[in-house]
Write an enzyme that holds these catalytic residues in place. Sequence first.
Site, PDB file in Angstrom:
ATOM      1  N   TYR A  72       4.916  -7.132   1.465  1.00  0.00           N
ATOM      2  CA  TYR A  72       5.881  -6.061   1.729  1.00  0.00           C
ATOM      3  C   TYR A  72       5.251  -5.093   2.707  1.00  0.00           C
ATOM      4  O   TYR A  72       4.079  -4.711   2.538  1.00  0.00           O
ATOM      5  CB  TYR A  72       6.229  -5.346   0.418  1.00  0.00           C
ATOM      6  CG  TYR A  72       7.166  -4.161   0.582  1.00  0.00           C
ATOM      7  CD1 TYR A  72       8.500  -4.348   0.950  1.00  0.00           C
ATOM      8  CD2 TYR A  72       6.723  -2.860   0.362  1.00  0.00           C
ATOM      9  CE1 TYR A  72       9.367  -3.266   1.092  1.00  0.00           C
ATOM     10  CE2 TYR A  72       7.590  -1.771   0.489  1.00  0.00           C
ATOM     11  CZ  TYR A  72       8.908  -1.983   0.861  1.00  0.00           C
ATOM     12  OH  TYR A  72       9.757  -0.914   0.999  1.00  0.00           O
TER      13      TYR A  72
ATOM     14  N   LYS B  23       0.108   6.157   2.327  1.00  0.00           N
ATOM     15  CA  LYS B  23       0.041   7.134   1.245  1.00  0.00           C
ATOM     16  C   LYS B  23      -1.355   7.579   0.792  1.00  0.00           C
ATOM     17  O   LYS B  23      -1.544   8.727   0.414  1.00  0.00           O
ATOM     18  CB  LYS B  23       0.797   6.554   0.070  1.00  0.00           C
ATOM     19  CG  LYS B  23       0.490   5.060  -0.166  1.00  0.00           C
ATOM     20  CD  LYS B  23       1.575   4.413  -0.990  1.00  0.00           C
ATOM     21  CE  LYS B  23       1.467   2.893  -0.940  1.00  0.00           C
ATOM     22  NZ  LYS B  23       2.561   2.229  -1.607  1.00  0.00           N
TER      23      LYS B  23
ATOM     24  N   ASP C 243      -2.079  -4.693   7.534  1.00  0.00           N
ATOM     25  CA  ASP C 243      -1.386  -3.611   6.829  1.00  0.00           C
ATOM     26  C   ASP C 243      -2.263  -3.142   5.665  1.00  0.00           C
ATOM     27  O   ASP C 243      -2.401  -3.830   4.656  1.00  0.00           O
ATOM     28  CB  ASP C 243      -0.028  -4.123   6.340  1.00  0.00           C
ATOM     29  CG  ASP C 243       0.791  -3.024   5.672  1.00  0.00           C
ATOM     30  OD1 ASP C 243       0.254  -1.923   5.450  1.00  0.00           O
ATOM     31  OD2 ASP C 243       1.973  -3.281   5.366  1.00  0.00           O
TER      32      ASP C 243
HETATM   33  C1  LIG Z   1       1.418  -2.856   2.151  1.00  0.00           C
HETATM   34  C2  LIG Z   1       2.528  -1.854   2.332  1.00  0.00           C
HETATM   35  N1  LIG Z   1       2.973  -1.593   3.571  1.00  0.00           N
HETATM   36  C3  LIG Z   1       3.950  -0.700   3.783  1.00  0.00           C
HETATM   37  C4  LIG Z   1       4.529  -0.015   2.739  1.00  0.00           C
HETATM   38  C5  LIG Z   1       5.597   0.983   3.014  1.00  0.00           C
HETATM   39  O1  LIG Z   1       5.154   2.276   2.789  1.00  0.00           O
HETATM   40  P1  LIG Z   1       6.170   3.460   2.459  1.00  0.00           P
HETATM   41  O2  LIG Z   1       6.745   3.175   1.117  1.00  0.00           O
HETATM   42  O3  LIG Z   1       5.339   4.687   2.522  1.00  0.00           O
HETATM   43  O4  LIG Z   1       7.214   3.433   3.539  1.00  0.00           O
HETATM   44  C6  LIG Z   1       4.087  -0.266   1.428  1.00  0.00           C
HETATM   45  C7  LIG Z   1       4.648   0.388   0.229  1.00  0.00           C
HETATM   46  O5  LIG Z   1       4.996   1.354   0.044  1.00  0.00           O
HETATM   47  C8  LIG Z   1       3.060  -1.203   1.230  1.00  0.00           C
HETATM   48  O6  LIG Z   1       2.603  -1.477   0.008  1.00  0.00           O
HETATM   49  N1  LIG Z   2       5.329  -1.537  -3.819  1.00  0.00           N
HETATM   50  C1  LIG Z   2       5.799  -0.338  -3.184  1.00  0.00           C
HETATM   51  C2  LIG Z   2       4.693   0.264  -2.448  1.00  0.00           C
HETATM   52  O1  LIG Z   2       3.585  -0.080  -2.470  1.00  0.00           O
HETATM   53  C3  LIG Z   2       6.369   0.583  -4.168  1.00  0.00           C
HETATM   54  C4  LIG Z   2       6.736   1.949  -3.635  1.00  0.00           C
HETATM   55  C5  LIG Z   2       8.184   2.103  -3.289  1.00  0.00           C
HETATM   56  O2  LIG Z   2       8.715   1.297  -2.521  1.00  0.00           O
HETATM   57  O3  LIG Z   2       8.780   3.074  -3.744  1.00  0.00           O
END
Ligand SMILES: Cc1ncc(COP(=O)(O)O)c(C=O)c1O
Ligand SMILES: N[C@H](C=O)CCC(=O)O
Length: 446
Positions: free
Chosen positions: A155, A278, A250
């Site tokens: 993801y 984050k 990523d």
């Molecule tokens: C590996 C990875 N990339 C991108 C994202 C997307 O980040 P955000 O939720 O801050 O948009 C997430 C999850 O949140 C993630 O786990």
């Molecule tokens: N798996 C997601 C991020 O790492 C969970 C966070 C979200 O999408 O709210």
Amino acid sequence: MSDAPRSAELFARAQRVIPGGVNSPVRAFRAVGGTPRFMVSGQGPYLTDADGHTYVDLVASWGPMIHGHAHPQIVAAVQQAATSGLSFGTPTIGEIELAEELIGKLATAAQAHGTTSPLEEVRLVNSGTEATMSAVRLAKGVTGRRKIVKFAGCYHGHVDALLASAGSGVITFATPDTPGVTSAQAAETIVVPYNDLAAVEAAFAADGPDIAAVITEAAAGNMGAIAPKPGFNAGLREITERHGALLIMDEVMTGFRVSAAGWYGLDPVAADLFTFGKVMSGGLPAAAFGGRREIMASLSPAGPVYQAGTLSGNPVAVAAGLASLRLATPEVYVTLDATARRIGALATQALAEAGVAHRVQYAGNLFSVFFTDQDVTDFAGAQAAETFRYGPFFHAMLNAGVYLPPSAFEAWFVGAAHDDRALEIIAAALPAAARAAAAAARPGAA
Ligand SMILES: Cc1ncc(COP(=O)(O)O)c(C=O)c1O
Ligand SMILES: N[C@H](C=O)CCC(=O)O
């Protein structure tokens, strides 16, 4: 603790004004059933909900709270920054310091590994999604190619082109072909199995001249925790380089969490672009993408690839990130790793005693439980696990005061504030949860 009348009331109210009652799908309890808990405060390893229940938190805001909740030095840094102004829409000193901090951490790791850092410049954005979206655009702009290779179960945020066979909420809610992503966008994404270099080779054999980049989670954490097989990330580096495509690593989840330099600190593969999120902002909305200077120079205003953000580099988020990263001493990472292993061992013991086939898997200090007797190395393996056991397991833990991710396809996260008392609560909760998992009925079974 199953009684949460105030959360139930708030959820009903939220559903009237917010789709599904939540602002990110994974927060809803749809995969496990029941009412999502509305949290009102966090302190160290604990969360307190609107009904006054306290939980040991194993979600940690999906990764960022490496020091636990409301760490006094981070709170003070945020207060101080807020007092000086919330947003200016101009450059600020803090942005330079944060960029230098991120670049410096990878440089230190690179030096320790006897190599040079692939992270020379970063651009700050507001979310992990923005970071990966921008990195993909930059990769397409730099190479003049249009396709991206991604891995099933990984993801990368809700970027149109990256939602195909995605993990996290996409797998949890079984929406792999989400409406709104056009067939033209979907056609530009090639999805291959995680940990399968032969499949990547085959994708390049078929589409090589069109492939701008391969994007991978540095270690997979969005289909449960699945580490890359030894040599997998390095293999991606070799294949992409041979075909003139970029490699995007990523690290939104792993960056500055699994080591001071993220997964790069554990496995220094020199990707062309990295994305961070984050964790680098201590839980406030800031993220980044970056790479070698010659690639980043294509970004506007230095170059032609446009990318922007009114609130990018927000001074309050930057202050939180700087404070959190500066607190992250080597001892913090030793503690995070040891705590994850202790909790994993407790889960193994309880599940073994209850006779539940399982694997506790780690990717650095990300970890999760798969209800299967096979090692899980990819999305197919994660989907084949007995996920029906997770709901009863989750609720037993919740009722005993432990807040797990409300999905079998998410990693569990600890913070350095998880102390012996927090671990005792987890240890006390696990035996009944393991028995609940053992007793879970397979859907459709008589
Ligand atoms: C590996 C990875 N990339 C991108 C994202 C997307 O980040 P955000 O939720 O801050 O948009 C997430 C999850 O949140 C993630 O786990
Ligand atoms: N798996 C997601 C991020 O790492 C969970 C966070 C979200 O999408 O709210």
